[in-house]
Design an enzyme around this catalytic site. Structure first.
Site, PDB file in Angstrom:
ATOM      1  N   GLY A 159      -3.697 -24.187   4.594  1.00 29.33           N
ATOM      2  CA  GLY A 159      -3.987 -23.565   5.906  1.00 29.33           C
ATOM      3  C   GLY A 159      -4.860 -22.323   5.796  1.00 29.33           C
ATOM      4  O   GLY A 159      -5.047 -21.621   6.786  1.00 29.33           O
TER       5      GLY A 159
ATOM      6  N   GLY B 249      -7.663 -26.601   7.918  1.00 28.06           N
ATOM      7  CA  GLY B 249      -6.300 -26.053   8.007  1.00 28.06           C
ATOM      8  C   GLY B 249      -6.285 -24.713   8.721  1.00 28.06           C
ATOM      9  O   GLY B 249      -5.405 -24.460   9.554  1.00 28.06           O
TER      10      GLY B 249
ATOM     11  N   TYR C  14     -10.889 -39.463  -5.587  1.00 25.22           N
ATOM     12  CA  TYR C  14     -10.609 -38.810  -4.301  1.00 25.22           C
ATOM     13  C   TYR C  14     -10.390 -39.870  -3.206  1.00 25.22           C
ATOM     14  O   TYR C  14      -9.393 -39.815  -2.467  1.00 25.22           O
ATOM     15  CB  TYR C  14     -11.783 -37.890  -3.936  1.00 25.22           C
ATOM     16  CG  TYR C  14     -11.690 -37.263  -2.565  1.00 25.22           C
ATOM     17  CD1 TYR C  14     -10.843 -36.188  -2.316  1.00 25.22           C
ATOM     18  CD2 TYR C  14     -12.465 -37.753  -1.505  1.00 25.22           C
ATOM     19  CE1 TYR C  14     -10.770 -35.614  -1.049  1.00 25.22           C
ATOM     20  CE2 TYR C  14     -12.395 -37.181  -0.249  1.00 25.22           C
ATOM     21  CZ  TYR C  14     -11.555 -36.111  -0.017  1.00 25.22           C
ATOM     22  OH  TYR C  14     -11.481 -35.552   1.234  1.00 25.22           O
TER      23      TYR C  14
HETATM   24  N1  LIG Z   1     -14.625 -31.166   5.088  1.00 24.39           N
HETATM   25  C1  LIG Z   1     -14.798 -32.480   5.071  1.00 24.39           C
HETATM   26  O1  LIG Z   1     -15.931 -32.970   5.217  1.00 24.39           O
HETATM   27  C2  LIG Z   1     -13.614 -33.406   4.906  1.00 24.39           C
HETATM   28  C3  LIG Z   1     -13.824 -34.779   5.071  1.00 24.39           C
HETATM   29  C4  LIG Z   1     -12.757 -35.648   4.914  1.00 24.39           C
HETATM   30  C5  LIG Z   1     -11.493 -35.157   4.627  1.00 24.39           C
HETATM   31  N2  LIG Z   1     -11.322 -33.824   4.461  1.00 24.39           N
HETATM   32  C6  LIG Z   1      -9.973 -33.360   4.151  1.00 24.39           C
HETATM   33  O2  LIG Z   1      -9.643 -32.286   5.003  1.00 24.39           O
HETATM   34  C7  LIG Z   1      -8.646 -31.470   4.374  1.00 24.39           C
HETATM   35  C8  LIG Z   1      -9.046 -30.017   4.468  1.00 24.39           C
HETATM   36  O3  LIG Z   1     -10.244 -29.836   3.756  1.00 24.39           O
HETATM   37  P1  LIG Z   1     -11.353 -28.762   4.169  1.00 24.39           P
HETATM   38  O4  LIG Z   1     -12.613 -29.494   4.327  1.00 24.39           O
HETATM   39  O5  LIG Z   1     -10.861 -27.882   5.248  1.00 24.39           O
HETATM   40  O6  LIG Z   1     -11.474 -28.001   2.765  1.00 24.39           O
HETATM   41  P2  LIG Z   1     -11.270 -26.497   2.303  1.00 24.39           P
HETATM   42  O7  LIG Z   1     -11.973 -25.573   3.226  1.00 24.39           O
HETATM   43  O8  LIG Z   1     -11.649 -26.514   0.867  1.00 24.39           O
HETATM   44  O9  LIG Z   1      -9.706 -26.276   2.466  1.00 24.39           O
HETATM   45  C9  LIG Z   1      -8.793 -26.843   1.575  1.00 24.39           C
HETATM   46  C10 LIG Z   1      -7.496 -26.116   1.704  1.00 24.39           C
HETATM   47  O10 LIG Z   1      -6.550 -26.728   0.832  1.00 24.39           O
HETATM   48  C11 LIG Z   1      -6.014 -25.730  -0.027  1.00 24.39           C
HETATM   49  N3  LIG Z   1      -5.653 -26.317  -1.304  1.00 24.39           N
HETATM   50  C12 LIG Z   1      -6.396 -27.061  -2.144  1.00 24.39           C
HETATM   51  N4  LIG Z   1      -5.676 -27.399  -3.221  1.00 24.39           N
HETATM   52  C13 LIG Z   1      -4.447 -26.850  -3.050  1.00 24.39           C
HETATM   53  C14 LIG Z   1      -3.264 -26.846  -3.801  1.00 24.39           C
HETATM   54  N5  LIG Z   1      -3.187 -27.464  -4.989  1.00 24.39           N
HETATM   55  N6  LIG Z   1      -2.199 -26.185  -3.325  1.00 24.39           N
HETATM   56  C15 LIG Z   1      -2.249 -25.546  -2.136  1.00 24.39           C
HETATM   57  N7  LIG Z   1      -3.343 -25.517  -1.364  1.00 24.39           N
HETATM   58  C16 LIG Z   1      -4.430 -26.158  -1.830  1.00 24.39           C
HETATM   59  C17 LIG Z   1      -7.108 -24.678  -0.149  1.00 24.39           C
HETATM   60  O11 LIG Z   1      -6.562 -23.436  -0.567  1.00 24.39           O
HETATM   61  P3  LIG Z   1      -6.935 -22.808  -2.013  1.00 24.39           P
HETATM   62  O12 LIG Z   1      -8.411 -22.770  -2.092  1.00 24.39           O
HETATM   63  O13 LIG Z   1      -6.288 -21.467  -1.964  1.00 24.39           O
HETATM   64  O14 LIG Z   1      -6.321 -23.710  -3.036  1.00 24.39           O
HETATM   65  C18 LIG Z   1      -7.589 -24.648   1.288  1.00 24.39           C
HETATM   66  O15 LIG Z   1      -6.728 -23.886   2.092  1.00 24.39           O
HETATM   67  C19 LIG Z   1      -8.507 -32.014   2.947  1.00 24.39           C
HETATM   68  O16 LIG Z   1      -7.383 -32.870   2.907  1.00 24.39           O
HETATM   69  C20 LIG Z   1      -9.784 -32.814   2.752  1.00 24.39           C
HETATM   70  O17 LIG Z   1      -9.628 -33.835   1.782  1.00 24.39           O
HETATM   71  C21 LIG Z   1     -12.340 -32.929   4.596  1.00 24.39           C
END
Ligand SMILES: NC(=O)c1ccc[n+]([C@@H]2O[C@H](COP(=O)([O-])OP(=O)(O)OC[C@H]3O[C@@H](n4cnc5c(N)ncnc54)[C@H](OP(=O)(O)O)[C@@H]3O)[C@@H](O)[C@H]2O)c1
Length: 249
Positions: free
Chosen positions: A14, A19, A150
């Site tokens: 989050g 998030g 992934y």
């Molecule tokens: N952006 C896209 O294009 C896209 C497309 C398809 C799906 N998604 C999915 O959307 C979701 C959110 O991604 P986002 O794009 O918002 O990416 P993001 O900005 O990189 O956010 C990812 C979040 O997950 C946390 N995180 C990662 N590994 C973790 C761990 N081991 N333990 C606890 N927290 C963890 C990160 O915190 P820390 O950095 O502090 O670890 C961050 O808060 C993910 O499930 C991703 O696979 C994103």
């Protein structure tokens, strides 16, 4: 404005991107909120943005001891959970031949195993039913070169949501998935690829997209709010695709 009034919500991952946008929107809608992440600086920035009423917890989504401690903290603070948003994930790129065992275990351990056990350990907190939301990805159905692990982790999550949809609905718990396409978040800068390559990937995606742009985190957060709220009371085991038409190509 009150779609989540008084509801207790935990969002994993989050502190950034989808998030964090969801955390802000859920707060606006009256939720009592806890979020997780790993990076202390990111967590600090999120705390500043979300305010001191939000419980900000450093917890590794791929570590079972952390997950257990997280649920204990949430139980101590809120007593119970109404909404769990499993959103934490990593996405690192590598061609098949170069995927190491450590990289494989890292991606599956955080994205799938961690999600599974976070749900398992959160279940005792869902005393009066509730909603679980899981972030999957359009890569769970589309071929995605260099992101094979992934994509497989997200396909496993999609399957899990269907099985648990049936397993949990008898207790009044709905579980559904959101499948984002390309969304403008920091995840692209964490692929482990050179900056100019990431820039090229982003340009290519925007050109290919039927919407000719990336989605914004808030556009996904609004769907998460729908699934979290009673508006989605009859949705069970579903996946809503939020991708500007990308997966129709
Ligand atoms: N952006 C896209 O294009 C896209 C497309 C398809 C799906 N998604 C999915 O959307 C979701 C959110 O991604 P986002 O794009 O918002 O990416 P993001 O900005 O990189 O956010 C990812 C979040 O997950 C946390 N995180 C990662 N590994 C973790 C761990 N081991 N333990 C606890 N927290 C963890 C990160 O915190 P820390 O950095 O502090 O670890 C961050 O808060 C993910 O499930 C991703 O696979 C994103």
């Amino acid at each position: 404005m009150d779609k989540l009034k008084g509801k207790t919500v935990l969002i994993t991952g989050g502190s950034s991107g989808i998030g964090l946008a969801s955390a802000k929107l859920f707060l606006e809608q009256g939720a009592r909120l806890a979020i997780t992440g790993r990076d202390p600086d990111g967590l600090m920035r999120a705390r500043d943005e979300l305010g001191s009423d939000t419980l900000v917890i450093r917890s590794d989504a791929g570590n079972l001891a952390d997950i257990g401690a997280l649920m204990q903290q949430v139980a101590n603070h809120f007593g119970h959970l109404d909404v769990l948003f499993i959103n934490a994930a990593i996405a690192t790129a590598a061609p098949m031949e170069l995927v190491s065992e450590a990289q494989f275990d890292d991606i599956m351990g955080i994205n799938f195993k961690g999600a599974f056990f976070t749900i398992q350990k959160a279940l005792p907190l869902f005393s009066a039913g509730g909603s679980i939301i899981v972030t999957t990805s359009i890569t769970n159905q589309l071929g995605s070169p260099d992101f094979s692990v992934y994509g497989a982790s997200k396909a496993a999550l999609r399957s899990l949501v269907q099985s648990l949809g049936l397993e949990l609905i008898g207790r009044g718990i709905r579980i559904n998935a959101i499948s984002p396409g390309p969304i403008a978040t920091p995840i692209f800068d964490r692929f482990g690829l050179p900056a100019d390559m990431v820039k090229g990937i982003k340009t290519g995606i925007a050109q290919k997209s039927p919407s000719k742009r990336f989605g914004q985190p808030l556009e996904v957060a609004k769907v998460a709010l729908f699934l979290a709220s009673d508006d989605a009371a009859y949705l069970v085991g579903e996946e809503i695709v939020v991708d500007g038409g990308m997966s129709l190509l």
